[in-house]
Design a protein around this motif. Structure first.
Motif, PDB file in Angstrom:
ATOM      1  N   GLY C 120       0.815  -1.207   0.000  1.00 51.86           N
ATOM      2  CA  GLY C 120       0.000   0.000   0.000  1.00 51.86           C
ATOM      3  C   GLY C 120       0.854   1.265   0.000  1.00 51.86           C
ATOM      4  O   GLY C 120       0.681   2.141  -0.846  1.00 51.86           O
ATOM      5  N   PRO C 121       1.797   1.375   0.951  1.00 53.20           N
ATOM      6  CA  PRO C 121       2.653   2.560   0.983  1.00 53.20           C
ATOM      7  C   PRO C 121       3.371   2.809  -0.339  1.00 53.20           C
ATOM      8  O   PRO C 121       3.452   3.952  -0.799  1.00 53.20           O
ATOM      9  N   LEU C 122       3.862   1.751  -0.979  1.00 51.91           N
ATOM     10  CA  LEU C 122       4.568   1.934  -2.246  1.00 51.91           C
ATOM     11  C   LEU C 122       3.606   2.444  -3.310  1.00 51.91           C
ATOM     12  O   LEU C 122       3.916   3.370  -4.053  1.00 51.91           O
ATOM     13  N   ASN C 123       2.425   1.860  -3.315  1.00 52.65           N
ATOM     14  CA  ASN C 123       1.421   2.249  -4.302  1.00 52.65           C
ATOM     15  C   ASN C 123       1.099   3.734  -4.188  1.00 52.65           C
ATOM     16  O   ASN C 123       0.802   4.390  -5.175  1.00 52.65           O
ATOM     17  N   GLN C 124       1.175   4.268  -2.969  1.00 50.77           N
ATOM     18  CA  GLN C 124       0.826   5.674  -2.771  1.00 50.77           C
ATOM     19  C   GLN C 124       1.992   6.624  -3.000  1.00 50.77           C
ATOM     20  O   GLN C 124       1.791   7.830  -3.057  1.00 50.77           O
ATOM     21  N   THR C 125       3.209   6.113  -3.100  1.00 51.25           N
ATOM     22  CA  THR C 125       4.342   7.030  -3.255  1.00 51.25           C
ATOM     23  C   THR C 125       5.055   6.873  -4.595  1.00 51.25           C
ATOM     24  O   THR C 125       5.697   7.820  -5.060  1.00 51.25           O
ATOM     25  N   ALA C 126       4.974   5.687  -5.206  1.00 53.12           N
ATOM     26  CA  ALA C 126       5.803   5.411  -6.388  1.00 53.12           C
ATOM     27  C   ALA C 126       5.607   6.463  -7.489  1.00 53.12           C
ATOM     28  O   ALA C 126       6.572   6.898  -8.117  1.00 53.12           O
ATOM     29  N   ASP C 127       4.377   6.898  -7.718  1.00 50.22           N
ATOM     30  CA  ASP C 127       4.125   7.844  -8.812  1.00 50.22           C
ATOM     31  C   ASP C 127       4.692   9.226  -8.522  1.00 50.22           C
ATOM     32  O   ASP C 127       4.992   9.986  -9.440  1.00 50.22           O
ATOM     33  N   LYS C 128       4.828   9.554  -7.237  1.00 46.78           N
ATOM     34  CA  LYS C 128       5.313  10.900  -6.888  1.00 46.78           C
ATOM     35  C   LYS C 128       6.808  11.050  -7.149  1.00 46.78           C
ATOM     36  O   LYS C 128       7.317  12.152  -7.243  1.00 46.78           O
ATOM     37  N   TYR C 129       7.522   9.921  -7.211  1.00 49.78           N
ATOM     38  CA  TYR C 129       8.974   9.994  -7.369  1.00 49.78           C
ATOM     39  C   TYR C 129       9.409   9.131  -8.546  1.00 49.78           C
ATOM     40  O   TYR C 129       9.987   8.056  -8.358  1.00 49.78           O
ATOM     41  N   PRO C 130       9.156   9.584  -9.766  1.00 46.61           N
ATOM     42  CA  PRO C 130       9.481   8.756 -10.938  1.00 46.61           C
ATOM     43  C   PRO C 130      10.983   8.497 -11.064  1.00 46.61           C
ATOM     44  O   PRO C 130      11.381   7.521 -11.702  1.00 46.61           O
ATOM     45  N   GLN C 131      11.817   9.337 -10.464  1.00 47.97           N
ATOM     46  CA  GLN C 131      13.264   9.138 -10.567  1.00 47.97           C
ATOM     47  C   GLN C 131      13.764   8.034  -9.634  1.00 47.97           C
ATOM     48  O   GLN C 131      14.872   7.535  -9.781  1.00 47.97           O
ATOM     49  N   GLN C 132      12.960   7.688  -8.649  1.00 50.92           N
ATOM     50  CA  GLN C 132      13.396   6.725  -7.634  1.00 50.92           C
ATOM     51  C   GLN C 132      12.972   5.324  -8.043  1.00 50.92           C
ATOM     52  O   GLN C 132      11.818   5.092  -8.376  1.00 50.92           O
ATOM     53  N   LYS C 133      13.936   4.389  -8.033  1.00 49.49           N
ATOM     54  CA  LYS C 133      13.586   3.007  -8.361  1.00 49.49           C
ATOM     55  C   LYS C 133      13.207   2.255  -7.084  1.00 49.49           C
ATOM     56  O   LYS C 133      13.851   2.412  -6.045  1.00 49.49           O
ATOM     57  N   PHE C 134      12.150   1.442  -7.219  1.00 49.58           N
ATOM     58  CA  PHE C 134      11.696   0.628  -6.088  1.00 49.58           C
ATOM     59  C   PHE C 134      11.651  -0.832  -6.495  1.00 49.58           C
ATOM     60  O   PHE C 134      11.293  -1.135  -7.642  1.00 49.58           O
ATOM     61  N   ALA C 135      12.002  -1.719  -5.572  1.00 49.81           N
ATOM     62  CA  ALA C 135      11.762  -3.141  -5.809  1.00 49.81           C
ATOM     63  C   ALA C 135      10.952  -3.665  -4.633  1.00 49.81           C
ATOM     64  O   ALA C 135      11.315  -3.452  -3.469  1.00 49.81           O
ATOM     65  N   LEU C 136       9.837  -4.299  -4.919  1.00 49.35           N
ATOM     66  CA  LEU C 136       8.988  -4.848  -3.866  1.00 49.35           C
ATOM     67  C   LEU C 136       9.134  -6.365  -3.904  1.00 49.35           C
ATOM     68  O   LEU C 136       8.895  -6.986  -4.943  1.00 49.35           O
ATOM     69  N   ILE C 137       9.544  -6.946  -2.797  1.00 50.72           N
ATOM     70  CA  ILE C 137       9.829  -8.377  -2.774  1.00 50.72           C
ATOM     71  C   ILE C 137       8.653  -9.145  -2.169  1.00 50.72           C
ATOM     72  O   ILE C 137       8.186  -8.805  -1.075  1.00 50.72           O
ATOM     73  N   ASP C 138       8.221 -10.165  -2.886  1.00 52.82           N
ATOM     74  CA  ASP C 138       7.187 -11.068  -2.402  1.00 52.82           C
ATOM     75  C   ASP C 138       5.819 -10.406  -2.273  1.00 52.82           C
ATOM     76  O   ASP C 138       5.030 -10.751  -1.409  1.00 52.82           O
ATOM     77  N   ALA C 139       5.564  -9.400  -3.076  1.00 49.58           N
ATOM     78  CA  ALA C 139       4.247  -8.771  -3.089  1.00 49.58           C
ATOM     79  C   ALA C 139       4.152  -7.941  -4.356  1.00 49.58           C
ATOM     80  O   ALA C 139       5.164  -7.670  -5.005  1.00 49.58           O
TER      81      ALA C 139
END
Lengths: 359, 504, 417
Positions: C120-139
């Motif tokens: 949930g937290p990633l879903n709410q922040t990922a779009d705000k920071y297009p320059q930042q790469k995220f990897a979500l493990i096991d979800a």
């Protein structure tokens, strides 16, 4: 304007009337904090960390995001009150945890069905108050120790919520979370000079001020404090100490319930099935109340202080490679340091005896 | 008694001062010979129990030495005393009520000697009981037994531990007359066996009946030790209550008005559930001081608490100014013109609260708005009035009352009632623990209230106070009024005898 | 009186403060500064990538999920030369502010988020920071973004192999009942359930031997007592092999199995999951299913360093070595880790290795390994693939078909006969 000036004058008078008492408390609290941080520094040094660096991270990161800081302080401020109010009436309420759970749960159910945040908050408060009152009634009429009742009920509430979350209230899209608070019922943020701050923080502060008013300016609060300091005196003055216990637990429970519902309606919007959103907030409230010396105004500041320690503590691991438990250790040391004033007092009474013997 | 007798207990120059400055004992000497029954006589607060708790290792003396059979000892706790052969029977027994007698005996051994098995204890106990000639059912549950038998179990427990010195703290206060006779028989047997007994009491007849020698304490000081055979009950009464009168207060003759307080056949239980007040009927009139004399623990406290509505009553009626208040709450009674100044400042005051908050306690209704808000300005005005009227010295109105001296604290308790202008004052131990100046001030205040046609019920264990202030005197003994009459009808000696349970 | 006590308090305070300051100052300056934790790094010409691993609530020390994430990150730091930092959040509500503040700082090339709570937290922040790469493990957030990689596991694949072996072992132990103590009723567990049951039914299909199957949710991943009680219940119902799928809860199940054996009530085995857990009781735990969070973390970091980054969902299965059964080297490695943290007490890692080796030789017969290898080959070659249920209804339907013996109901692709 006139009334404000009048109010300030009265306030100053009141401060002056209790000037010495406040001075002692301020000195003691500051001293305890300094000693706590110093011992913490020693611990850090022994563990091989640079205390200056750790404290820099603790404070700078802890205070870097005002909205985060104040949002995080909201539930623990209210569970702090949930501990402090009964404490003033002589009851040990460690059930803030369970009261927060039930407050969050009931307000979730109410707010998803009515889309009315005010109603949700009210329902959460009533639920917390009911749970608190239940414990008080058990204590008064059945002689059940409030600590034992609270521990048991905390777990009952924990598993009740867990059951409902996993079986009934889960979000079909995100099964590890509860159904969320509807968008139109969420409490938002208020613009301030230090950025947008969540509304719930202001509600919590107002609640603290109201509690202060009740405790120190109404007959119920007065009765409650008398009963807490001396049940015999309460009886003598014609107050019923049992009633004081019930009122205080109802009021405390309402505050914890408010904490749960504000957290939900104004901050997290849903509860996760690991309960990480709710777990431990009631117990942190005990520390907050102790640091705030069970004074509602003090609790506002101590909640913010605790919140800073928690937030800054998380960053210690990232930025200094320290174990995450370090922040908890520091918090513990500081809270223990607050017990030192009692040592001073013992020392003083000891010196007084020596003097009397010499005479 | 001859000087060759061994000294079992010697307590030399014992003083005990509590952290709050209360002096419980000052330079007390006590010598008890081996194999005697030694009485320890005194009014309440004389320090008898404190002295014995020091001997038992429960309290550390601030100063002083203790010798047992000539050897200097110093105890860290009762277990030390037990190892040295001392046993103490309290007024409240230390038995587990839901255990059998035997289990209790076993339990008591765990702190001293770990190896004793239950069967061994049973054998020893039966042997011992045969020797002394008393009977305790070992397998009965303690709470099912009569009080007298429980007390015997307690004594048995101590004797089994091979105690040589037995301390009994007011052992007869919980017993019926028959049980008392039984106890005395047992004590005489124990004496024959060479056991030293210290017997704390305030009952003169018992002293005469059972003790060999008696030590009298008054207000924490030693009055003297005498051989019982050489003194009369009257002598003992005089020693116990003292003759000196430090203060002379002049008072006008009373102008008695109408009856404002009446109790009819009042029965009240104490905290232990025993009958403490047993059928007390009293009348109190405007403009008089009725003094209730008696040794503490004879029902005076329960009586006044029942009148104030703090303690429930079993039977009887209470009438305040022609209104039956038997079923009315404390607050309602206060509003009808009753004022109560309790015997303990711990009851009357909240020490951690300010002077203003404390004067508000019984004046709360005066400072509340309709919305139940407290007007602290108004409360402060009342506090100022109390301070002015009673000349109270306090650091500030906002400082906690624990920083006030005892006398000023007492003035707060009395003063906040005076400003309410009630018709009836019930005042318990108003000068307890106060210095001479404060005592005089409080007493004069009471007289001036009486002269303003107030009715005053004064409960005091201080005979001087009773004699000085009262227009009429009633003596309470074991929950009953054993004598009542005009103050002139009572001499100090007569009061002393009546308080000691002797008809006079 | 009051003034005096105040002055005394003040005096004592000052004395105490002075003493503490002196002590601290002496410690800091006389003895010298604290040893700096990292020696000056050797100059590297290439850009040093910075990685932040954000653990699940609870953090390191679980000898499982979070520790494996750490393992993968440490491997990346050695092999790929990245600089790794770690962070343990306190609760769900801390996650959004943490993501925001770390993204805003721009310090980290990738934030690796461990566990489903971050969804949930990633879903709410990922779009705000297009320059930042995220990897979500096991979800997974269920949303495809350029700056986000969700790495999932095909748990069914490893659970199906475990199911075959469990059934085979049950027969060697003189019974035909296998069971599992599961955590909460959530999608990853559904996949395990399907795979484990599939394996048991596959065994039944190929050997003609009946397998009795027990599955019990405890509703918690943290309550060892619940694990113990549930484990005991299943053992009393005749289970010979219990599969632990409940995090800390199934440590309680291990204890139940140990007690069952030691009290002489019968012989039974336990199977661990995620990390190799044989070291916990090598005489009674011959096997652990592997969920290689370390591989997932390494994979995510590798994508950044090697420039193969592409947003979307990646699943790791047998083929990618993201899941499987821990081999004996893995068993020994975790035994060593347990030894280092002091959790393995009376044995050496070698003892663990040897005990498990002989246990496997004795109780897992060749025909069972043949079945396992046969199925594994089919999966690796992509001949068959498992379904992943999206709703509870779908999950219930698959399970009930499997119980009837319809193995193909669990398959998305291919079939078994």
């Amino acid at each position: 304007m006139m009334s404000l000036a009048h109010f300030l004058m009265k306030f100053r008078e009141r401060i002056r009337a209790r000037y010495e008492e406040y001075l002692v408390i301020t000195i003691e609290t500051l001293a305890s904090a300094i000693i706590g941080f110093s011992i913490g520094a020693l611990v850090l040094y022994i563990l091989g960390f640079n205390p200056a660096k750790i404290y820099f991270i603790l404070f700078s990161k802890g205070l870097s995001n005002p909205n985060y800081l104040l949002s995080k302080s909201t539930p623990i401020m209210l569970t702090g009150l949930a501990f402090a109010i009964p404490m003033l009436a002589g009851v040990f309420n460690i059930g803030g945890e369970g009261q927060l759970y039930i407050g969050a749960l009931i307000s979730l159910i109410v707010v998803t069905s009515t889309h009315n945040p005010a109603l949700g908050i009210l329902a959460g408060m009533v639920a917390g108050a009911a749970l608190g009152t239940f414990k008080a009634v058990l204590k008064v009429y059945r002689g059940v120790n409030e600590v034992i009742a609270a521990i048991m009920l905390n777990w009952v509430m924990y598993f009740l919520i867990l059951y409902l979350l996993t079986e009934k209230l889960y979000n079909p899209q995100i099964p590890h979370e509860s159904i969320p608070v509807p968008e139109d019922a969420r409490l938002g943020k208020i613009p301030t000079p230090i950025g947008d701050i969540r509304l719930i923080f202001f509600i919590a502060v107002i609640a603290s001020l109201i509690i202060y008013y009740i405790l120190y300016y109404t007959n119920i609060g007065y009765m409650l404090r008398v009963a807490g300091l001396s049940p015999k005196t309460a009886k003598y003055a014609g107050f019923n100490p049992n009633l004081a216990i019930i009122y205080s637990m109802a009021l405390g429970g309402a505050m914890a319930g408010l904490g749960g519902s504000l957290l939900l309606i104004g901050y997290v919007y849903s509860i996760d099935t690991t309960m990480s959103t709710l777990f431990g907030l009631g117990f942190t409230g005990i520390g907050v109340a102790l640091l705030g010396r069970n004074n509602p105004i003090g609790i506002i500041f101590s909640a913010i202080f605790f919140s800073m320690l928690i937030i800054g503590g998380e960053m210690i691991e990232l930025l200094a490679g320290a174990p995450p438990e370090l922040a908890d250790v520091l918090t513990g040391v500081i809270v223990i340091a607050l017990a030192l004033p009692y040592m001073y007092r013992m020392l003083i009474s000891y010196m007084r005896i020596r003097r009397l013997i010499k005479k | 008694m001859s000087e060759e007798k061994r000294r079992a207990v010697e307590m030399l120059n014992i003083s005990k001062i509590y952290p709050d400055g209360v002096v419980a004992l000052r330079d007390v000497n006590l010598t008890v010979y081996e194999g005697e029954i030694h009485g320890l006589l005194g009014e309440n607060g004389a320090g008898k129990t404190t002295l014995m708790r020091i001997l038992y290792g429960e309290i550390k003396p601030t100063k002083g030495k203790i010798r047992l059979f000539g050897r200097k000892v110093s105890f860290h706790g009762p277990w030390d005393a037990i190892r040295h052969g001392i046993g103490m029977v309290y007024q409240h027994f230390t038995l587990v009520p839901t255990f059998t007698v035997l289990e209790n005996l076993h339990l008591s051994f765990t702190s001293v000697e770990k190896k004793m098995s239950e069967s061994m204890i049973r054998r020893n106990a039966e042997k011992l009981m045969k020797e002394i000639g008393f009977e305790v059912p070992l397998d009965a549950i303690v709470e099912d037994l009569p009080i007298g038998v429980q007390q015997r179990a307690e004594i048995l427990k101590i004797l089994l531990r091979k105690a040589k010195i037995l301390i009994l703290d007011e052992p007869t206060s919980v017993l019926t007359p028959i049980e008392t006779r039984e106890l005395f028989k047992t004590l005489k047997k124990l004496k024959e066996k060479g056991i030293t007994i210290i017997f704390i009491t305030h009952k003169l007849r018992e002293v005469k009946e059972i003790t060999d020698r008696v030590t009298v304490l008054r207000k924490g000081r030693l009055v003297g030790t005498v051989e019982t055979a050489n003194v009369s009950e009257i002598d003992l009464a005089r020693m116990m209550v003292g003759r000196e009168v430090f203060l002379k207060i002049s008072k006008k003759p009373a102008k008695v008005g109408r009856k404002v307080l009446e109790t009819v056949n009042l029965w009240v239980k104490d905290d232990r559930g025993l009958d403490a007040v047993r059928g007390v009927s009293l009348d109190l009139y405007e403009g008089e001081i009725l003094g209730i004399a008696g040794v503490q623990g004879n029902g005076q406290k329960e009586l006044v608490e029942a009148i104030a509505g703090i303690r429930p009553i079993i039977k009887g009626r209470i009438i305040v100014d022609n209104v039956d208040v038997t079923n009315k709450s404390t607050v309602e009674r206060y509003r009808l013109g009753l004022a109560y100044v309790p015997d303990s400042r711990l009851v009357g005051l909240v020490f951690d609260m300010s002077l203003v908050e404390n004067t508000t306690l019984t004046n709360l209704h005066k400072v509340l708005t309709k919305t139940k808000r407290i007007l602290w300005d108004k409360a402060s005005e009342i506090a100022v009035k109390v301070v002015k009227e009673l000349d109270i010295i306090a650091p500030s109105l906002g400082a906690p009352v624990k920083y006030l001296s005892g006398g000023n604290q007492q003035k707060v308790m009395v003063g906040r009632e005076i400003v309410r202008e009630p018709k009836i004052f019930i005042v318990a131990e108003p000068t307890h623990g106060l210095d001479v100046g404060a005592t005089e001030f409080i007493r004069k205040t009471l007289i001036s209230l009486r002269d303003k046609d107030k009715a005053i019920l004064l409960v005091s264990t201080d005979l001087d106070e009773i004699m000085q202030l009262s227009d009429r005197i009633a003596v309470m003994y074991e929950g009953k009024i054993v004598a009542i009459g005009k103050a002139e009808e009572f001499s100090v000696e007569r009061l002393g005898l009546l308080m000691g349970g002797v008809k006079a | 009186m009051l003034r005096k006590s105040i002055s005394k308090v003040a005096a004592l305070t000052i004395v105490a403060i002075v003493i503490v300051i002196i002590v601290v100052a002496a410690a800091l300056f006389t003895i010298g500064p604290a040893p700096s934790p990292s020696p000056s790094p050797s100059p590297t010409p290439a850009k040093k990538y910075k990685v932040a691993i954000l653990f699940d609530v609870g953090g390191r020390g679980d000898l499982s999920f979070n520790d494996m994430a750490w393992l993968g990150a440490e491997r990346a730091s050695k092999e790929l030369g990245v600089e790794v930092s770690y962070l343990t959040p306190k609760s769900l509500q801390d996650m959004i502010p943490l993501l925001e503040s770390l993204s805003e700082s721009g310090e980290y090339d990738i934030l690796v988020l461990i566990g489903f709570l971050w969804t949930g937290p990633l879903n709410q922040t990922a779009d705000k920071y297009p320059q930042q790469k995220f990897a979500l493990i096991d979800a997974t957030t269920g949303v495809i973004r350029d700056n986000e990689v969700d790495i999932l596991f095909r748990e069914q694949e490893c659970a199906s192999l475990v199911g075959i072996i469990a059934a085979g072992m049950a027969y060697e132990l003189g019974g035909n009942t296998i069971g599992a103590v599961a955590g909460m009723d959530i999608p990853p567990l559904w996949k395990f359930h399907i795979g484990y049951l599939f394996g048991a039914k596959y065994f039944e299909l190929k050997t003609g031997k009946k397998v009795n199957f027990l599955w019990q949710y405890t509703g918690t991943f943290t309550d060892t007592q619940a694990g113990y009680t549930t484990g005991m219940q299943l053992l009393q119902q005749g289970a010979k092999v219990l599969y632990g799928l409940a995090g800390l809860t199934h440590v309680g199940m291990f204890n139940a199995v140990i007690d069952w054996n030691k009290e002489g009530k019968g012989k039974a085995f336990a199977i661990g999951q995620d990390a190799s857990q044989e070291w916990y009781a090598p005489e009674y735990i011959p096997l652990s299913g592997a969920k290689r969070v370390d591989v997932a973390v390494y994979t995510a970091i590798e994508m950044v360093v090697k420039g193969t980054w592409k947003g979307g969902i990646i699943t790791l299965g047998l083929k990618e070595e993201g899941v499987g059964i821990w081999d004996l080297d893995g068993v020994e490695w975790f035994a060593e880790l347990a030894k280092e943290t002091g959790q393995l007490k009376d044995m050496t890692p070698d003892d663990v290795y040897n005990t498990v080796k002989s246990l496997r030789e004795q109780y897992i017969k060749d025909y069972v390994w043949d079945l396992v290898n046969e199925l594994a080959e089919k999966i690796k070659k992509g001949e068959i693939a498992f379904k992943t249920p999206m709703t509870h209804e779908e999950y219930d339907a698959i399970i009930s078909e499997l119980l009837k013996g319809n193995l193909n109901a669990a398959l998305e692709k291919g079939s078994v006969t």
